[in-house]
Design a protein around this motif. Structure first.
Motif, mmCIF file in Angstrom:
data_model
loop_
_atom_site.group_PDB
_atom_site.id
_atom_site.type_symbol
_atom_site.label_atom_id
_atom_site.label_comp_id
_atom_site.label_asym_id
_atom_site.label_seq_id
_atom_site.Cartn_x
_atom_site.Cartn_y
_atom_site.Cartn_z
ATOM 1 N N ARG A 237 -9.434 1.128 0.058
ATOM 2 C CA ARG A 237 -10.287 2.226 0.524
ATOM 3 C C ARG A 237 -11.543 1.695 1.207
ATOM 4 O O ARG A 237 -12.045 2.273 2.168
ATOM 5 C CB ARG A 237 -10.647 3.132 -0.648
ATOM 6 N N THR B 250 -7.082 7.683 -7.496
ATOM 7 C CA THR B 250 -5.935 6.879 -7.885
ATOM 8 C C THR B 250 -5.204 7.642 -8.982
ATOM 9 O O THR B 250 -5.848 8.252 -9.843
ATOM 10 C CB THR B 250 -6.379 5.502 -8.417
ATOM 11 N N MET C 258 0.164 5.464 -0.414
ATOM 12 C CA MET C 258 -0.794 6.544 -0.598
ATOM 13 C C MET C 258 -0.175 7.876 -0.185
ATOM 14 O O MET C 258 0.685 7.914 0.696
ATOM 15 C CB MET C 258 -2.057 6.318 0.245
ATOM 16 N N SER D 281 -4.009 7.217 -4.157
ATOM 17 C CA SER D 281 -3.366 5.912 -4.161
ATOM 18 C C SER D 281 -2.361 5.819 -5.300
ATOM 19 O O SER D 281 -2.662 6.206 -6.437
ATOM 20 C CB SER D 281 -4.413 4.806 -4.317
ATOM 21 N N VAL E 219 -6.516 -1.430 -4.972
ATOM 22 C CA VAL E 219 -6.578 -0.067 -4.438
ATOM 23 C C VAL E 219 -7.993 0.253 -3.953
ATOM 24 O O VAL E 219 -8.190 0.861 -2.895
ATOM 25 C CB VAL E 219 -6.112 0.938 -5.508
ATOM 26 N N THR F 130 0.839 -1.197 0.000
ATOM 27 C CA THR F 130 0.000 0.000 0.000
ATOM 28 C C THR F 130 0.873 1.246 0.000
ATOM 29 O O THR F 130 1.758 1.376 0.844
ATOM 30 C CB THR F 130 -0.913 0.037 1.241
#
Length: 313
Positions: free
Chosen positions: A207, A270, A81, A94, A203, A79
């Motif tokens: 969330r 994203t 972000m 992301s 992704v 991950t």
């Protein structure tokens, strides 16, 4: 996986000064930020780099079996972000782990390999160079820590429109809603090989999981139970590592931004992708960014402007 950060800060705020001081004593730090020639100048607002690392050295044998992971202690990031906070509200962007970007000193590779090559500091520099954003703060949550956080919450409720089966992550869930424990939630968020959208689909599940943990945290059975409150906070702090200069106060600011996003009060996006699933020799299947779309997105964040509506999804 970064939902653990929201868990921490909301708990600290809810519990008052006593847990605030306890959190300050337990907070772990790492050298993640540093100057170098050509580093982007500071922009408007504050940028956090939020990372979920897939270190597995402390996983039990049963957890490794359930998650279908080996014994090697890899150092990649599942991950990545960027959380931007400014005058126009928070924005969470992301960066898919398969994004094909230049890694300083290592050529162009998948962005998550920067962490394996040089830890938090190289990953931060890679993100800065790829986005043009100055990263002000860093926070990381690890595999086992995430599992323990969800378990301390006694599971989270997740809903699927269709079955999700992924042998490599261990995900095997029918359509519908169910309460997932920490190991199941991690398998859910790691799945990508059985998803037609691949890394982009993962992704979206990241969330979704963020929102599920935020909903669980809002329950009075957590806030009003001192024992559970302390267990969740301790699990969050054990899983969390931040940059050398970040303290509980900075985490509180970041946490309120995450809370607003989870409640629909911010924007989530994203980075625009031009070519997903492109095969590159030596790198495998990668994602190439839409250069013009990514440039507009990151320029908006740098100037603390609303992000382009085409990227808000």
């Amino acid at each position: 996986m970064l939902a653990a950060l929201l868990v921490l800060v909301v708990l600290v705020v809810a519990a008052g000064a006593g847990l605030y001081m306890r959190a300050g004593r337990q907070l772990q730090h790492t050298a993640a930020l540093g100057d170098y020639p050509g580093r982007p100048a500071p922009g408007r607002g504050t940028n956090w780099l939020l990372v979920g690392s897939d270190s597995r050295s402390e996983l039990t044998r049963q957890q490794r079996r359930e998650l279908h992971v080996g014994n090697n202690d890899v150092r990649n990031t599942d991950t990545i972000m960027v959380l931007h906070s400014g005058d126009h509200g928070p924005t969470l962007v992301s960066l898919p782990r398969d994004s094909y970007v230049p890694i300083p000193g290592h050529g162009s590779r998948k962005i998550n390999e920067a962490y394996a090559d040089g830890g938090p500091k190289l990953l931060t520099r890679t993100v800065e160079q790829a986005t043009g954003l100055r990263i002000d703060r860093y926070a990381e949550v690890n595999f086992l820590g995430f599992v323990r956080i969800v378990d301390a919450l006694e599971g989270v409720r997740l809903c699927l429109d269709k079955p999700l089966v992924d042998e490599k992550s261990g995900a095997d869930f029918p359509a519908g809603c169910r309460r997932m424990n920490g190991t199941q939630a991690l398998a859910f968020v790691r799945a990508r090989y059985a998803d037609p959208e691949g890394d982009l689909g993962r992704v979206k599940r990241q969330r979704q999981l963020l929102g599920a943990v935020a909903d669980r945290m809002a329950g009075s059975d957590v806030y009003l139970d001192p024992s559970r409150l302390t267990r969740v906070m301790d699990a969050s702090l054990a899983a969390l590592t931040v940059d050398d200069r970040a303290g509980v106060g900075q985490l509180l600011d970041m946490g309120w931004s995450m809370k607003r996003i989870a409640g629909g009060g911010g924007a989530a996006a994203t980075v625009p992708v031009r070519q997903p699933g492109v095969m590159v020799a030596g790198a495998g299947s990668v994602l190439r960014w839409d250069e013009s779309g990514a440039k507009r997105l990151f320029l908006a964040l740098r100037n603390d402007d609303p992000i382009p509506t085409s990227a808000d999804k």
